[in-house]
Design an enzyme around this catalytic site. Structure first.
Site, mmCIF file in Angstrom:
data_model
loop_
_atom_site.group_PDB
_atom_site.id
_atom_site.type_symbol
_atom_site.label_atom_id
_atom_site.label_comp_id
_atom_site.label_asym_id
_atom_site.label_seq_id
_atom_site.Cartn_x
_atom_site.Cartn_y
_atom_site.Cartn_z
ATOM 1 N N ASP A 1 -8.240 -7.214 -4.662
ATOM 2 C CA ASP A 1 -7.974 -5.827 -4.252
ATOM 3 C C ASP A 1 -8.571 -4.880 -5.289
ATOM 4 O O ASP A 1 -8.097 -4.793 -6.414
ATOM 5 C CB ASP A 1 -6.461 -5.616 -4.148
ATOM 6 C CG ASP A 1 -6.082 -4.236 -3.606
ATOM 7 O OD1 ASP A 1 -6.966 -3.367 -3.460
ATOM 8 O OD2 ASP A 1 -4.887 -4.030 -3.328
ATOM 9 N N HIS B 1 -7.587 -5.607 -0.433
ATOM 10 C CA HIS B 1 -6.329 -4.881 -0.278
ATOM 11 C C HIS B 1 -5.528 -5.339 0.952
ATOM 12 O O HIS B 1 -4.315 -5.482 0.890
ATOM 13 C CB HIS B 1 -6.656 -3.389 -0.180
ATOM 14 C CG HIS B 1 -5.460 -2.509 -0.047
ATOM 15 N ND1 HIS B 1 -4.506 -2.418 -1.039
ATOM 16 C CD2 HIS B 1 -5.056 -1.681 0.956
ATOM 17 C CE1 HIS B 1 -3.567 -1.568 -0.655
ATOM 18 N NE2 HIS B 1 -3.873 -1.110 0.548
ATOM 19 N N SER C 1 0.837 -1.197 0.000
ATOM 20 C CA SER C 1 0.000 0.000 0.000
ATOM 21 C C SER C 1 0.878 1.255 0.000
ATOM 22 O O SER C 1 1.753 1.377 -0.860
ATOM 23 C CB SER C 1 -0.950 -0.048 1.198
ATOM 24 O OG SER C 1 -2.020 0.828 1.018
#
Lengths: 377, 377
Positions: free
Chosen positions: B316, B349, B151
């Site tokens: 995701d 995610h 991320s």
């Protein structure tokens, strides 16, 4: 088409109150609606259109010559269009609990002389449909040829088929679900919390026109993101930013164009929509479950007699195609008549308000088939 | 592993200020970091781990015997684990502008004796990486074997490869992007607006511990929805609701379990995170574009010399696999060494913080290959 005008119908005048699904009582209820085309003598050509969360009864045509835009589904409703006003009688009403003329949280409570606000009872999609049933009875209609709508409109379509199986020939639910998913409840709760965080909300007791404008605008911004797609936002806005000058570029307030667009959309909604109503409508969607109190989803789908055409949008991640495919397949297993058509579009959930060229032939052919089966001239 | 302790390093002490990407100056800067394992004599075994938005420097081990949970990537860092502390020297620091010990908006501004708040300069992911470069130099390290993170951590990984191509052998960016998408900027702006709507925000001038708790909690609720998946929420929460009794079921305040879960997550973050910092970190992500000021994405990717393994997560939807596949393919076309591996997971995610069993062999084999190529014992 001539200029259209909204009409009203009032029922459940005390002491004859309307009993909501929750058992709470409400009345009087005024429904604001529009109609397009004419009811035939056999009363066999009526089509009900159900609107989405921030939609309204003005589905087609214009109210005044100066109106810049027509009703929200005007591309599908009119002479020679799929919902052909030369052949069919089209009805669209503002839902129970709405804020465009039907009794809802922003209406005046006759008991107090002030807006209901958060004293309005919680209502459900099933209640919306039961109010629509009152409206069509008032219009002299026993049976609908079709009920059609997208998103929250599609939830009403499903409830119509389950609540009044014997009163509807066809169902056209688009980009919707039969029961609200946990993720969609989550988005709704975040939107509600944002509205209630705005100090102007005042526990719902704001004066008309002085509501939680910022909170409602932020809620709408989130809504808009969920209604579209990453792909479309990238194509349309990418990483373009208001000011590229090096001394401004890094400022916190230097917005990207996607941010400007969402702020614009948020402010636009605030001008035409009531914040408390937004809270209630989101709650009604959260409570949407056609199987609730009926022994579950399968038992609910087994009740449907209408020929059903589900339309899903391939890029819709809010109400993904799988929701509708599962219902169509289950109806097939149960011996019902269900078809599924997938709308290929990059636009996400909102494609049902955008992709008219692609939807038109599919909707037209479904409507014509229903009319032929019913022997509708 | 023994008990770990955070350490600090301070640099850019006035008058020698640190010049940010924006041209603004900041100092002194204190960096809080942890290390695991030992730097070898050749100083060739250093791995830098970069954390995500609300993450921190405590990536592995425990600070006290009473700690209930270890650091956030403890499943990957330790003796015999992929980031093997018997062989490698692992570093993780709180990012510039964070609130876990590194100088950021919640730190005291020496010029005023009060927290910087919104007077803190806007910083970028590139600035975070440049501060990490100062840290590793301080630790006597010229060259990193690997930089890894997911991320926002993955954005730092990409910036490392582009900003210091000659200083890093391997890159492991996970569930990330090289430039922030319009949709993700949109989510960040909605979270920022929600924080700033909270009256307790006070233009950022809140007293420590008296910040916009509700606004930050709602922002976190939205974040959590985007980090997970429809599928997982449905499996875990479905439509279960707090109270099924008919007289309570329809109440506005009768929460579904997904709502309870999100409120819990929101309140949990508020206890450990600063609201102004959240605003700045989201802005840093929005400004993330490895091609900015470098002639675009392709030119940036062409600078990377490190062997790069991109990991995407199939479910995701916030940082979809396509973002990483495109970069891997482009690097391949440009003659770089890039591989892509897709993590199959229903978790969305956040899979990079959950799917350790599946990630372990892939990460271990990549680390071992890099170590072998460098001749790291």
């Amino acid at each position: 088409m001539n200029w259209v005008q909204p009409k009203t119908f009032t029922f459940a005048t005390p002491p004859e109150l309307f009993v909501l699904e929750s058992g709470q009582r409400l009345g009087p209820i005024t429904v604001t609606y529009e109609t397009y085309g004419r009811l035939n003598e056999a009363r066999s050509n009526a089509i009900l259109i159900a609107h989405a969360l921030t939609g309204e009864q003005h589905a087609a045509g214009r109210h005044h010559p100066s109106d810049k835009v027509p009703g929200w589904w005007d591309e599908l409703i009119g002479p020679g269009k799929p919902f052909d006003t030369n052949r069919f009688f089209i009805i669209c009403s503002n839902v129970l609990g709405g804020c465009q003329g039907t009794t809802g949280p922003s209406s005046i409570d006759p008991a107090t002389g002030r807006p209901y606000g958060m004293r309005f009872p919680v209502y459900t999609v099933r209640d919306m449909v039961r109010v629509q049933r009152e409206l069509i009875a008032h219009l002299g209609i026993d049976r609908l040829l079709l009920v059609a709508g997208g998103s929250m409109g599609g939830m009403q379509v499903m409830e119509w088929g389950v609540t009044y199986p014997e009163l509807v020939d066809g169902l056209l639910p688009i980009a919707t679900c039969g029961r609200m998913s946990a993720m969609n409840i989550a988005f709704n709760e975040i939107m509600r919390q944002t509205i209630m965080l705005d100090p102007a909300w005042q526990q719902g007791n704001y004066e008309p026109g002085k509501g939680p404008a910022v909170g409602l605008a932020i809620a709408r911004m989130l809504g808009m993101v969920t209604y579209r797609s990453d792909h479309v936002f990238t194509e349309r806005f990418g990483r373009r930013i208001m000011d590229m000058r090096p001394d401004v570029y890094y400022r916190m307030e230097n917005r990207f164009e996607i941010e400007n667009y969402l702020h614009y959309q948020g402010e636009k909604l605030v001008k035409r929509f009531d914040a408390n109503t937004y809270l209630y409508l989101c709650k009604a969607m959260d409570l949407c479950d056609i199987g609730h109190g009926r022994g579950g989803m399968q038992a609910a789908l087994a009740r449907i007699q209408a020929h059903t055409l589900f339309i899903g949008v391939d890029s819709d991640w809010l109400y993904p195609p799988s929701y509708m495919i599962e219902m169509a397949e289950e109806m097939g297993r149960l011996g019902g008549r269900a078809d599924y058509w997938e709308l290929a579009s990059p636009h996400g959930h909102d494609a049902f308000l955008i992709e008219f060229e692609r939807m038109r032939p599919v909707v037209a052919s479904f409507v014509q088939r229903l009319a032929a089966e019913r022997g509708c001239p």
